[in-house]
Scaffold this active site. Structure first.
Site, mmCIF file in Angstrom:
data_model
loop_
_atom_site.group_PDB
_atom_site.id
_atom_site.type_symbol
_atom_site.label_atom_id
_atom_site.label_comp_id
_atom_site.label_asym_id
_atom_site.label_seq_id
_atom_site.Cartn_x
_atom_site.Cartn_y
_atom_site.Cartn_z
ATOM 1 N N GLU A 251 10.390 -4.879 -18.783
ATOM 2 C CA GLU A 251 10.089 -3.901 -17.738
ATOM 3 C C GLU A 251 11.156 -2.808 -17.744
ATOM 4 O O GLU A 251 12.349 -3.095 -17.722
ATOM 5 C CB GLU A 251 10.034 -4.587 -16.376
ATOM 6 C CG GLU A 251 10.043 -3.675 -15.167
ATOM 7 C CD GLU A 251 8.901 -2.661 -15.155
ATOM 8 O OE1 GLU A 251 9.143 -1.518 -14.733
ATOM 9 O OE2 GLU A 251 7.779 -3.007 -15.578
ATOM 10 N N ALA B 70 -8.023 -3.734 -2.554
ATOM 11 C CA ALA B 70 -9.039 -4.691 -2.114
ATOM 12 C C ALA B 70 -9.465 -5.533 -3.309
ATOM 13 O O ALA B 70 -10.009 -5.010 -4.283
ATOM 14 C CB ALA B 70 -10.235 -3.967 -1.504
ATOM 15 N N ARG C 10 -1.757 8.761 0.876
ATOM 16 C CA ARG C 10 -1.740 7.336 1.199
ATOM 17 C C ARG C 10 -0.624 7.060 2.198
ATOM 18 O O ARG C 10 0.494 7.542 2.026
ATOM 19 C CB ARG C 10 -1.492 6.486 -0.054
ATOM 20 C CG ARG C 10 -2.555 6.563 -1.128
ATOM 21 C CD ARG C 10 -2.089 5.847 -2.386
ATOM 22 N NE ARG C 10 -3.068 5.890 -3.461
ATOM 23 C CZ ARG C 10 -3.927 4.918 -3.751
ATOM 24 N NH1 ARG C 10 -3.922 3.815 -3.033
ATOM 25 N NH2 ARG C 10 -4.777 5.033 -4.743
ATOM 26 N N ASP D 293 -4.366 -0.637 -17.056
ATOM 27 C CA ASP D 293 -4.400 0.818 -16.976
ATOM 28 C C ASP D 293 -4.051 1.503 -18.287
ATOM 29 O O ASP D 293 -4.410 2.665 -18.484
ATOM 30 C CB ASP D 293 -3.438 1.309 -15.888
ATOM 31 C CG ASP D 293 -3.976 1.119 -14.485
ATOM 32 O OD1 ASP D 293 -5.180 0.825 -14.355
ATOM 33 O OD2 ASP D 293 -3.208 1.271 -13.519
ATOM 34 N N VAL E 133 -7.462 -3.171 -10.111
ATOM 35 C CA VAL E 133 -6.823 -4.486 -10.195
ATOM 36 C C VAL E 133 -7.791 -5.514 -10.767
ATOM 37 O O VAL E 133 -7.427 -6.330 -11.623
ATOM 38 C CB VAL E 133 -6.310 -4.933 -8.814
ATOM 39 C CG1 VAL E 133 -5.861 -6.391 -8.851
ATOM 40 C CG2 VAL E 133 -5.158 -4.039 -8.364
#
EC number: 1.-.-.-
Length: 421
Positions: A41, A54, A188, A303, A316
């Site tokens: 990472e 969701a 957001r 992605d 997701v």
């Protein structure tokens, strides 16, 4: 999705580039099946970024079966359904309850990532290196090249390094890497329940297990509760005015948000008024479907190969299906010589489905953002006619198509067919 986790016959050392939701999901799935995993990472610390997501019922069940989420996890809110309202009056157009596949689960993106990280750290066959920025990959040697000069070898490299993937250009032709602006961006923010308690309308939004969506000209807004109803997530899709960037840290003044939604439903305007002085503003790009997902023993996941616009909430879910598929095929091969077949099966079992969902996602925004007039009136009339009947075409059909897919089963069948051939 299948909850059976076959222990691999050929343990592999898998290097995963990226500790986002896709990379961590793949790491947990592979480790649970007996492979050793090293996650590289680039950031030195995993920050609590993003907003709500969701999860479809199959995705939630998969996370439970992999030991990531608990059945009664307090980070989650099971949603009974969604209410779609008129953008200006707030009039209820349609109410769509959860279908037989189950309920969606609302969870903060950061909470989801932290739950995955905690599960990965529980597994002794997972190693996570932070501050390890991968700048290139040697496709022939299956070696990741780090910015500090280190070379990290594996049997397989999974590029789960997100929408700005460094490694996508190594797998795909140059034209597949260039993003196209959609002309839209997303504000957001989340609001703590304490800010909403004094207003009955706003309190209802956070305490009820329902999502609410306002569909309007060139814009739409979604709100739903998070963290056991302690937070309200608000996402506002709007025309890009040039103020946004493709970054979670890009912000704009709250007054700009209020100006963009002038004339909208008063309940929504009250929510915006409670937002922080600076509101995250994320520019949205369209990424063409990756024509190739596999090159040598390096694959794309999530992605990096199919970045999703948010209109159908599939980002997701599709990353998890990728993780399920690659973990399934790698656990079924009987010799290392079958690894190329497994990687072909991974791509073949996933690509057509994901390409279709990407296209459907782009088309969905047209229906969401219809201007006032005959087309919008016809859309809302159809929605009203089917409200509560289980036949709401723009919601229920999507659920039936996307929420019942067995990624493990499809991957297994695809691999079996390739082996027989």
């Amino acid at each position: 999705m299948s909850t059976t986790k076959p222990i691999c016959l050929v343990p592999l050392h898998v290097v995963i580039v990226g500790a986002g939701i896709g990379g961590l999901s793949a790491a947990v799935a592979l480790a649970n099946r007996g492979h050793s995993v090293l996650i590289l990472e680039s950031t030195s610390e995993l920050s609590h970024v993003g907003a709500g997501v969701a999860l479809p019922p199959t995705t939630r069940k998969w996370y439970e079966s992999e030991g990531v989420l608990q059945v009664d996890d307090t980070a989650c809110v099971p949603l009974e359904g969604i209410e779609i309202t008129k953008w200006d009056t707030g009039e209820l157009v349609t109410r769509t309850a959860a279908n037989p596949a189950g309920k969606q689960t609302a969870i903060h993106h950061g909470d989801m990532q932290l739950a995955l990280l905690a599960r990965a750290r529980e597994l002794t066959n997972v190693e996570i290196r932070l501050g390890a920025r991968v700048v290139d990959v040697d496709l022939e040697a299956t070696v990741a090249l780090l910015a500090d000069g280190q070379r990290v070898a594996g049997d397989l490299i999974i590029a789960a390094d997100g929408v700005k993937s460094t490694l996508k250009a190594k797998v795909c032709p140059p034209e597949a890497v260039v993003p196209l602006p959609t002309g839209e961006a997303a504000y957001r923010f989340t609001l703590p329940r304490e800010l909403l308690e004094s207003d009955a309308e706003l309190r209802e939004l956070v305490q009820r297990p329902w999502g609410v969506r306002w569909d309007g000209p060139s814009c739409h807004v979604v709100a739903y509760p998070l963290r056991n109803h302690r937070l309200l997530n608000v996402v506002l899709i709007h025309p890009d005015n040039g103020d946004a960037k493709e970054s979670w840290t890009s912000v704009t003044d709250k007054q700009n948000v209020l100006a963009d939604y002038q004339g909208w439903n008063p309940t929504l305007l009250k929510l915006i008024a409670l937002a922080p002085p600076e509101v995250p503003n994320f520019r949205m790009f369209l990424y063409s479907p990756a024509p190739v997902w596999v090159k040598g023993s390096t694959i794309l996941l999530g992605d990096s190969c199919h970045a999703m616009l948010p209109y159908l909430g599939q980002g997701v879910a599709q990353a998890v299906e990728d993780a399920t598929a690659i973990a399934t095929v790698l656990s079924l091969i009987e010799t290392r010589k079958q690894l190329p077949l497994a990687l072909r099966a991974y791509e073949s079992s996933r690509k057509e489905r994901v390409d279709q969902i990407q296209a459907a996602t782009y088309r969905a925004r047209e229906q969401l953002h219809l201007r006032d007039g005959d087309a919008q009136a016809a859309r809302d009339s159809q929605r009203k006619a089917t409200s509560g009947t289980g036949q709401n075409s723009d919601v229920v059909k999507m659920q039936q198509s996307y929420w019942t897919w067995d990624a493990a089963g499809v991957a297994e069948k695809t691999l079996a067919a390739l082996i027989i051939a």
